[in-house]
Design a protein around this motif. Structure first.
Motif, PDB file in Angstrom:
ATOM      1  N   UNK A 304       0.861  -1.184   0.000  1.00 56.39           N
ATOM      2  CA  UNK A 304       0.000   0.000   0.000  1.00 56.39           C
ATOM      3  C   UNK A 304       0.896   1.232   0.000  1.00 56.39           C
ATOM      4  N   UNK A 305       0.344   2.343  -0.459  1.00 49.52           N
ATOM      5  CA  UNK A 305       1.078   3.601  -0.502  1.00 49.52           C
ATOM      6  C   UNK A 305       1.110   4.231   0.883  1.00 49.52           C
ATOM      7  N   UNK A 306       2.305   4.675   1.296  1.00 53.10           N
ATOM      8  CA  UNK A 306       2.417   5.349   2.588  1.00 53.10           C
ATOM      9  C   UNK A 306       3.407   6.507   2.515  1.00 53.10           C
ATOM     10  N   UNK A 307       3.198   7.447   3.435  1.00 58.28           N
ATOM     11  CA  UNK A 307       4.109   8.573   3.618  1.00 58.28           C
ATOM     12  C   UNK A 307       5.323   8.077   4.401  1.00 58.28           C
ATOM     13  N   UNK A 308       6.532   8.390   3.921  1.00 60.32           N
ATOM     14  CA  UNK A 308       7.758   7.926   4.584  1.00 60.32           C
ATOM     15  C   UNK A 308       8.183   8.943   5.635  1.00 60.32           C
ATOM     16  N   UNK A 309       8.291   8.553   6.895  1.00 63.03           N
ATOM     17  CA  UNK A 309       8.802   9.482   7.911  1.00 63.03           C
ATOM     18  C   UNK A 309      10.187  10.000   7.526  1.00 63.03           C
ATOM     19  N   UNK A 310      10.480  11.245   7.852  1.00 65.76           N
ATOM     20  CA  UNK A 310      11.735  11.874   7.429  1.00 65.76           C
ATOM     21  C   UNK A 310      12.961  11.053   7.812  1.00 65.76           C
ATOM     22  N   UNK A 311      12.954  10.507   9.015  1.00 65.03           N
ATOM     23  CA  UNK A 311      14.141   9.794   9.497  1.00 65.03           C
ATOM     24  C   UNK A 311      14.351   8.466   8.792  1.00 65.03           C
ATOM     25  N   UNK A 312      13.365   8.019   8.009  1.00 66.86           N
ATOM     26  CA  UNK A 312      13.487   6.739   7.319  1.00 66.86           C
ATOM     27  C   UNK A 312      13.717   6.886   5.811  1.00 66.86           C
ATOM     28  N   UNK A 313      13.812   8.107   5.332  1.00 66.27           N
ATOM     29  CA  UNK A 313      13.959   8.320   3.888  1.00 66.27           C
ATOM     30  C   UNK A 313      15.391   8.102   3.420  1.00 66.27           C
ATOM     31  N   UNK A 314      15.535   7.341   2.339  1.00 65.78           N
ATOM     32  CA  UNK A 314      16.853   7.198   1.709  1.00 65.78           C
ATOM     33  C   UNK A 314      17.183   8.436   0.889  1.00 65.78           C
ATOM     34  N   UNK A 315      16.177   8.963   0.212  1.00 62.07           N
ATOM     35  CA  UNK A 315      16.307  10.237  -0.479  1.00 62.07           C
ATOM     36  C   UNK A 315      15.410  11.216   0.265  1.00 62.07           C
ATOM     37  N   UNK A 316      16.003  12.271   0.797  1.00 60.46           N
ATOM     38  CA  UNK A 316      15.253  13.163   1.694  1.00 60.46           C
ATOM     39  C   UNK A 316      14.070  13.844   1.010  1.00 60.46           C
ATOM     40  N   UNK A 317      14.071  13.872  -0.339  1.00 56.50           N
ATOM     41  CA  UNK A 317      12.992  14.545  -1.059  1.00 56.50           C
ATOM     42  C   UNK A 317      11.850  13.623  -1.460  1.00 56.50           C
ATOM     43  N   UNK A 318      12.070  12.309  -1.427  1.00 54.57           N
ATOM     44  CA  UNK A 318      11.018  11.375  -1.829  1.00 54.57           C
ATOM     45  C   UNK A 318      10.190  11.009  -0.601  1.00 54.57           C
ATOM     46  N   UNK A 319       8.921  11.454  -0.599  1.00 56.73           N
ATOM     47  CA  UNK A 319       8.073  11.333   0.592  1.00 56.73           C
ATOM     48  C   UNK A 319       7.170  10.108   0.574  1.00 56.73           C
ATOM     49  N   UNK A 320       7.010   9.468  -0.599  1.00 55.16           N
ATOM     50  CA  UNK A 320       6.049   8.372  -0.720  1.00 55.16           C
ATOM     51  C   UNK A 320       6.731   7.111  -1.236  1.00 55.16           C
ATOM     52  N   UNK A 321       6.239   5.980  -0.761  1.00 60.25           N
ATOM     53  CA  UNK A 321       6.735   4.687  -1.229  1.00 60.25           C
ATOM     54  C   UNK A 321       5.691   3.622  -0.920  1.00 60.25           C
ATOM     55  N   UNK A 322       5.833   2.479  -1.573  1.00 59.55           N
ATOM     56  CA  UNK A 322       5.002   1.342  -1.188  1.00 59.55           C
ATOM     57  C   UNK A 322       5.538   0.768   0.115  1.00 59.55           C
ATOM     58  N   UNK A 323       4.623   0.223   0.899  1.00 58.92           N
ATOM     59  CA  UNK A 323       4.945  -0.278   2.235  1.00 58.92           C
ATOM     60  C   UNK A 323       4.275  -1.624   2.428  1.00 58.92           C
ATOM     61  N   UNK A 324       4.965  -2.534   3.106  1.00 62.46           N
ATOM     62  CA  UNK A 324       4.398  -3.838   3.453  1.00 62.46           C
ATOM     63  C   UNK A 324       4.539  -4.072   4.953  1.00 62.46           C
ATOM     64  N   UNK A 325       3.605  -4.800   5.546  1.00 63.97           N
ATOM     65  CA  UNK A 325       3.649  -5.058   6.994  1.00 63.97           C
ATOM     66  C   UNK A 325       4.660  -6.148   7.345  1.00 63.97           C
TER      67      UNK A 325
END
Length: 334
Positions: A304-325
Motif C-alpha cells: 500500500x502507498x504510505x508517507x515515509x517518515x523523514x528519518x526513514x527516507x533514503x532520499x530526503x525529497x522522496x516522501x512516498x513509497x510502497x509499504x508492506x507489513x
C-alpha cells in the motif's frame, strides 16, 4: 594481432560515467537492456555494444556509449519528487498489469523535462528582472538621465512560460490516461473531467478527489492564461515596470479576466514562482496517488502507498513509497 569482436565484447574492463561535477553514483537501474545511472547531479543512460549490435557484426563499436539525459539527480527536489519517485513505484511487481508501466515511466521522464524547462524559463525571467533593476539603481546613483527599467520581450516570455506550464499538465494527463485506460480517459482530457472520473470511481471523500479539488482552481487559471496568450485574446494584462505618481516603480505585473477565471494584478515573478511550486505539488501528489490506486493485489505480500517518515527516507525529497507489513514497523520499498 587485432582482437576479434568476441574477445573485445567479453574482455574485462572499467569505465567512468560522466565526470566529477555530476557527483557520486547513487543508483543504477536496468532499463530494457540499457543502464540508467543516477548520480547526485545528473542522470545518464549507458548502452552496451551487444545491445546496439547483438549479432556482433561491427567490431569497431565502442564497448559502451553513455549519454547525459538531464543535469539533475538525487540532490534535486524536482527530479526526486517526480521521475526518481516514479522509478521506485512504477514497477510491474507493484502496479496492476493493465497499466503500461514502461510507457508511464517514459512519459514521467518527459514530465521531468517539461518541469525543468519551466523552471529554467522562470529563472531566466528572474535574472532579466534583476538585471533591469540593477541598471536602474546604477543610473540613479550616477545621476544620469531618468530611464525607466524594462524587459522588452516580456510578452513573449509570458507566453512561453504559460505554454510550458500547460505542457506540464498535458503530459501529466497522458500518465493519468495510462493508469485509467480501462475507463477510456483521453490523454487530452481536462482536469475537471479527470475529477469527475475520480469521484465516480472512489467517492467524494477520497484523498485523490480532495487533492484534485484543491489544485483544480489554479489549474483552470493556468489553462485560461495559456489560451488567452496563445490565441491573442483580450483578458490578460501584462504591465512592464510601471512608474507611479509618487515616483515609486512597480516591478512587472500580470492580471487575468477570461472565461470566468480571474487573477488580480500581482507581481509577475510571484505568479511564476507560485506556478512552479503548485505544479510540482500537483505532479508529485498525482504520481504517488495513481500508483497507490493501481497497486496489484498480492495476498502473500500486500502493498500500500504510505508517507515515509523523514528519518526513514533514503532520499530526503522522496516522501512516498510502497509499504508492506514486514517486521515491527513494516518495510518501505525505497
Amino acid at each position: 594481432m587485432e582482437m576479434n569482436v568476441n574477445d573485445k565484447r567479453t574482455k574485462s574492463g572499467h569505465f567512468e560515467v560522466g565526470d566529477g561535477d555530476d557527483g557520486a553514483i547513487m543508483e543504477m537501474k536496468d532499463m530494457q537492456g540499457k543502464m540508467l545511472v543516477i548520480k547526485e547531479r545528473a542522470i545518464y543512460e549507458v548502452s552496451f555494444a551487444d545491445t546496439i549490435d547483438p549479432k556482433r557484426e561491427y567490431p569497431d563499436l565502442p564497448a559502451n556509449v553513455q549519454k547525459k539525459l538531464i543535469d539533475l539527480g538525487t540532490e534535486s527536489q524536482l527530479a526526486s519528487k517526480t521521475y526518481l519517485m516514479a522509478l521506485k513505484m512504477m514497477k510491474p511487481e507493484y502496479i496492476s498489469a493493465y497499466v503500461d508501466v514502461k510507457r508511464a515511466l517514459e512519459v514521467s521522464f518527459e514530465l521531468l523535462l517539461e518541469l525543468h524547462k519551466l523552471n529554467q524559463e522562470k529563472e531566466s525571467y528572474r535574472l532579466a528582472e534583476k538585471a533591469a533593476i540593477e541598471e536602474y539603481e546604477l543610473r540613479r546613483g550616477q545621476k544620469l538621465d531618468y530611464k525607466l527599467p524594462s524587459i522588452p520581450d516580456i510578452q513573449t516570455r509570458c507566453k512561453t512560460f504559460f505554454q510550458k506550464a500547460d505542457h506540464v499538465l498535458q503530459t501529466l494527463m497522458e500518465i493519468n490516461s495510462l493508469f485509467f485506460i480501462e475507463k477510456k480517459l483521453h490523454k487530452q482530457a481536462h482536469f475537471d473531467t479527470f475529477l469527475s472520473l475520480l469521484k465516480e470511481e472512489y467517492g467524494e471523500k477520497d484523498d485523490f478527489v480532495k487533492m484534485i479539488e484543491q489544485v483544480l482552481p489554479f489549474l483552470k487559471k493556468l489553462r485560461a492564461l495559456r489560451d488567452c496568450l496563445d490565441h491573442r485574446q483580450d483578458g490578460v494584462i501584462i504591465t512592464d515596470f510601471d512608474l507611479q505618481l509618487n515616483n515609486n516603480v512597480l516591478t512587472p505585473t500580470i492580471s487575468l479576466n477570461f472565461r470566468k477565471e480571474t487573477i488580480e494584478r500581482m507581481p509577475l515573478e510571484m505568479l511564476m514562482d507560485a506556478t512552479t511550486k503548485n505544479l510540482l505539488y500537483t505532479v508529485e501528489s498525482t504520481l504517488a496517488l495513481l500508483c497507490g490506486k493501481h497497486v496489484c493485489i498480492d495476498k502473500m505480500m500486500p502493498y500500500c502507498l504510505r508517507f515515509i517518515p523523514k528519518q526513514q527516507r533514503r532520499n530526503k525529497y522522496i516522501k512516498y513509497a510502497f509499504w508492506s507489513p514486514i517486521g515491527e514497523l513494516g518495510w518501505f520499498y525505497q
